[in-house]
Motif scaffolding. Structure first.
Motif, PDB file in Angstrom:
ATOM      1  N   UNK A 440     -18.302  42.851  12.194  1.00  0.00           N
ATOM      2  CA  UNK A 440     -19.473  42.139  12.304  1.00  0.00           C
ATOM      3  C   UNK A 440     -19.756  41.844  13.870  1.00  0.00           C
ATOM      4  N   UNK A 441     -18.536  41.872  14.795  1.00  0.00           N
ATOM      5  CA  UNK A 441     -18.677  41.433  15.677  1.00  0.00           C
ATOM      6  C   UNK A 441     -18.705  39.844  16.111  1.00  0.00           C
ATOM      7  N   UNK A 442     -18.377  39.116  14.981  1.00  0.00           N
ATOM      8  CA  UNK A 442     -18.321  37.793  14.804  1.00  0.00           C
ATOM      9  C   UNK A 442     -19.782  37.130  14.543  1.00  0.00           C
ATOM     10  N   UNK A 443     -20.857  37.722  13.954  1.00  0.00           N
ATOM     11  CA  UNK A 443     -21.804  37.236  13.451  1.00  0.00           C
ATOM     12  C   UNK A 443     -22.283  37.676  12.007  1.00  0.00           C
ATOM     13  N   UNK A 444     -23.058  36.924  11.304  1.00  0.00           N
ATOM     14  CA  UNK A 444     -23.107  36.793   9.874  1.00  0.00           C
ATOM     15  C   UNK A 444     -23.639  38.297   9.376  1.00  0.00           C
ATOM     16  N   UNK A 445     -24.861  38.525   9.920  1.00  0.00           N
ATOM     17  CA  UNK A 445     -25.826  39.475   9.148  1.00  0.00           C
ATOM     18  C   UNK A 445     -25.139  40.733   8.851  1.00  0.00           C
ATOM     19  N   UNK A 446     -24.273  41.524   9.172  1.00  0.00           N
ATOM     20  CA  UNK A 446     -23.620  42.653   8.691  1.00  0.00           C
ATOM     21  C   UNK A 446     -22.826  42.322   7.493  1.00  0.00           C
ATOM     22  N   UNK A 447     -22.207  41.196   7.247  1.00  0.00           N
ATOM     23  CA  UNK A 447     -21.752  40.803   5.800  1.00  0.00           C
ATOM     24  C   UNK A 447     -22.458  41.077   4.661  1.00  0.00           C
ATOM     25  N   UNK A 448     -23.891  40.746   4.991  1.00  0.00           N
ATOM     26  CA  UNK A 448     -24.878  40.944   3.697  1.00  0.00           C
ATOM     27  C   UNK A 448     -25.258  42.256   3.887  1.00  0.00           C
ATOM     28  N   UNK A 449     -24.697  43.097   4.648  1.00  0.00           N
ATOM     29  CA  UNK A 449     -25.232  44.777   4.294  1.00  0.00           C
ATOM     30  C   UNK A 449     -24.133  45.482   4.176  1.00  0.00           C
ATOM     31  N   UNK A 450     -22.893  44.675   3.515  1.00  0.00           N
ATOM     32  CA  UNK A 450     -21.666  45.586   3.483  1.00  0.00           C
ATOM     33  C   UNK A 450     -20.747  44.894   2.124  1.00  0.00           C
ATOM     34  N   UNK A 451     -19.968  45.422   1.839  1.00  0.00           N
ATOM     35  CA  UNK A 451     -18.813  45.005   0.935  1.00  0.00           C
ATOM     36  C   UNK A 451     -17.575  45.694   0.871  1.00  0.00           C
ATOM     37  N   UNK A 452     -16.780  45.047   0.443  1.00  0.00           N
ATOM     38  CA  UNK A 452     -15.386  45.545   0.277  1.00  0.00           C
ATOM     39  C   UNK A 452     -14.744  45.133  -1.086  1.00  0.00           C
ATOM     40  N   UNK A 453     -13.867  46.388  -1.609  1.00  0.00           N
ATOM     41  CA  UNK A 453     -13.250  46.239  -2.909  1.00  0.00           C
ATOM     42  C   UNK A 453     -12.186  46.744  -3.182  1.00  0.00           C
ATOM     43  N   UNK A 454     -11.383  46.544  -3.894  1.00  0.00           N
ATOM     44  CA  UNK A 454     -10.136  47.632  -4.346  1.00  0.00           C
ATOM     45  C   UNK A 454     -10.868  48.346  -5.798  1.00  0.00           C
ATOM     46  N   UNK A 455     -10.697  49.607  -5.741  1.00  0.00           N
ATOM     47  CA  UNK A 455     -11.353  50.463  -6.813  1.00  0.00           C
ATOM     48  C   UNK A 455     -10.229  51.534  -7.014  1.00  0.00           C
ATOM     49  N   UNK A 456      -9.469  51.710  -8.343  1.00  0.00           N
ATOM     50  CA  UNK A 456      -8.631  52.988  -8.448  1.00  0.00           C
ATOM     51  C   UNK A 456      -7.913  53.342  -7.176  1.00  0.00           C
ATOM     52  N   UNK A 457      -7.258  52.345  -6.785  1.00  0.00           N
ATOM     53  CA  UNK A 457      -6.150  52.489  -5.646  1.00  0.00           C
ATOM     54  C   UNK A 457      -6.871  52.701  -4.270  1.00  0.00           C
ATOM     55  N   UNK A 458      -8.074  52.572  -4.279  1.00  0.00           N
ATOM     56  CA  UNK A 458      -8.745  52.801  -2.883  1.00  0.00           C
ATOM     57  C   UNK A 458      -9.334  51.492  -2.323  1.00  0.00           C
ATOM     58  N   UNK A 459      -9.228  51.134  -1.166  1.00  0.00           N
ATOM     59  CA  UNK A 459      -9.960  50.013  -0.543  1.00  0.00           C
ATOM     60  C   UNK A 459     -10.924  50.483   0.155  1.00  0.00           C
ATOM     61  N   UNK A 460     -12.133  50.157  -0.637  1.00  0.00           N
ATOM     62  CA  UNK A 460     -13.659  50.866  -0.370  1.00  0.00           C
ATOM     63  C   UNK A 460     -14.275  49.866   0.402  1.00  0.00           C
TER      64      UNK A 460
END
Length: 495
Positions: A440-460
């Motif tokens: 994000x470069x230290x700002x909030x907006x990109x967090x709202x346009x992205x996501x992270x999760x553990x799915x079937x042994x993958x960090x997506x």
């Protein structure tokens, strides 16, 4: 600079002047009401209680020394723009024949002194413990120069309480006939006030007051604890024997040489240790925990409304500090929410430390790049945090160390305090926070346009349409490092 200035303008400043038997002290606080930070702390060892055993009066020289301090404190408080000032007097002034005259003289400096009864003093000490340890369940024990206060604490409330003339200035006279006679005298005194009553044995003690803290410093010195933090330092009843032996064996000069040990506290260590041993036996105490928050913090806590009292002091303090030191508009809670899917099922005690780490995820950016990780460690270990135990401090430091790019091999060895499994999890928090900050470069907006999760042994890591350019070598590298820590394979998905 504008953010720092606006934060400071919005800050509330309060103070407590505490007129005790040993010292007269002012503490000035600034920050959020639920977790204010100390910005000024000064005491004068006026010794108002020294003369009471002789003639029941505050000695003229001691009274004048105390009044000189009070005049100084009143002047400073005005020029520090303190909004709420409480001035309280305890055992020495309460018990002295010329106590009313002392209060009248202090009033000339513009101070309105509230004379606390023994029960009020005990209640304030109890709420001081609860302000810093909300889930405390046991007995708050406040040892001052002129008195000892006991207060039952449980479920966020202070229950039964009592005050006894057992301050450190009075203990030598009680100990002159030997330890067995001393304990019998203590037991008789407590029994006359209904202690220990039903349900008041077998509970831990929460130690409040400078004499107890000095005794705890001695324990830290003996055990060579790898993290010598007094607040919430816990030791078992079996430690009493070693403390008594050490307080007798070590010379005054050796005791005074212990880091942080004041001369006047070193002199009273044998008496404090003997009193604690007696209380442990009488109340059948399993363990003791030091509380750096006591009467003064309790007075502030009692003035809060119910909603403010219910706030988590660790989170409030971390959020305030994170806001004060952030580069851009702070968004620690958004980072905490963003990484939360990676740590589902985590114990509440750990998840709140993870939230605190997220709130502090930008506090070391202005440090020299070579020392940002060390700065993060220092903030986690030694920050003025409340409602966090020693293992919690280590976990917070570990997360911040990783979050600011510290080399894993160089993090201080804390295995004796926290399990390797929890340390590894805290490192994962830090790496996830570091990925969020890089993405994000230290700002909030990109967090709202992205996501992270553990799915079937993958960090997506998923990026919404229109935000694909956020991906880059540095982001992919940090994604790989976090994936390795989570025993997963990295995957970047452009939606």
């Amino acid at each position: 600079m504008g953010l720092l200035r606006s934060s400071r303008q919005a800050v509330h400043r309060s103070a407590v002047i505490d007129i005790g038997s040993n010292s007269v002290r002012i503490v000035v606080y600034e920050g959020p009401a639920r977790a204010p930070a100390v910005i000024f702390n000064e005491k004068v060892a006026a010794g108002l209680g020294r003369g009471l055993s002789t003639d029941g009066r505050i000695a003229p020289a001691d009274a004048e020394r105390g009044l000189v301090a009070l005049r100084r404190y009143a002047l400073l408080a005005r020029h520090m723009e303190v909004k709420d000032l409480q001035c309280v007097a305890t055992a020495a002034v309460r018990d002295a024949e010329n106590g009313p005259a002392f209060i009248a003289a202090a009033a000339e400096a513009g101070l309105k002194i509230r004379l606390l009864s023994g029960a009020e003093e005990a209640e304030a000490a109890g709420y001081g413990v609860l302000s810093a340890i909300p889930d405390a369940r046991g007995i708050a024990v406040d040892l001052g120069g002129g008195s000892l206060e006991l207060a039952e604490v449980a479920d966020g409330q202070v229950g039964r309480r009592a005050s006894f003339p057992l301050g450190v200035l009075r203990l030598p006279a009680l100990r002159k006939d030997g330890e067995a006679a001393f304990e019998r005298a203590i037991r008789k005194m407590l029994r006359s006030a209904g202690w220990p009553g039903e349900g008041l044995t077998g509970l831990p003690l929460y130690l409040v007051g400078g004499s107890w803290r000095a005794l705890s410093r001695l324990d830290l010195e003996i055990t060579k604890d790898p993290l010598a933090v007094l607040d919430q330092h816990t030791f078992p009843r079996t430690a009493i024997r070693r403390l008594i032996r050490a307080s007798k064996r070590l010379t005054f000069e050796e005791l005074r040489a212990i880091p942080g040990m004041a001369s006047n506290r070193a002199a009273t260590l044998p008496d404090a240790a003997a009193l604690l041993a007696a209380l442990v036996n009488i109340l059948d105490v399993p363990e003791m925990t030091v509380s750096s928050s006591g009467l003064r913090e309790g007075l502030l806590y009692q003035s809060l409304d119910a909603a403010t009292r219910a706030q988590d002091p660790l989170i409030v303090a971390a959020e305030f500090e994170g806001r004060r030191l952030a580069r851009f508009a702070p968004h620690g809670r958004a980072i905490a929410d963003w990484i939360a899917p990676l740590f589902a099922g985590e114990a509440h005690a750990d998840s709140r430390v993870r939230l605190a780490a997220s709130l502090l995820s930008d506090v070391a950016w202005s440090a020299n790049p070579d020392f940002r990780a060390e700065r993060g460690t220092e903030i986690g270990l030694h920050g003025n945090w409340r409602s966090i135990d020693i293992p919690g401090r280590v976990l917070l430091a570990r997360a911040l160390y990783a979050g600011f790019g510290g080399a894993d091999s160089e993090f201080p060895a804390m295995g004796a305090l926290v399990s390797d499994e929890r340390l590894a999890r805290a490192r994962q928090w830090g790496l996830a926070i570091r990925l969020a900050q890089r993405l994000t470069g230290g700002v909030e907006a990109p967090l709202k346009a992205s996501g992270i999760a553990l799915v079937d042994g993958k960090l997506r890591l998923c990026l919404d349409a229109g935000w694909h350019h956020l991906a880059g070598e540095s982001v992919e590298r940090r994604l790989r490092i976090l994936a390795q820590a989570l025993d997963a394979k990295p995957e970047l998905v452009l939606l």
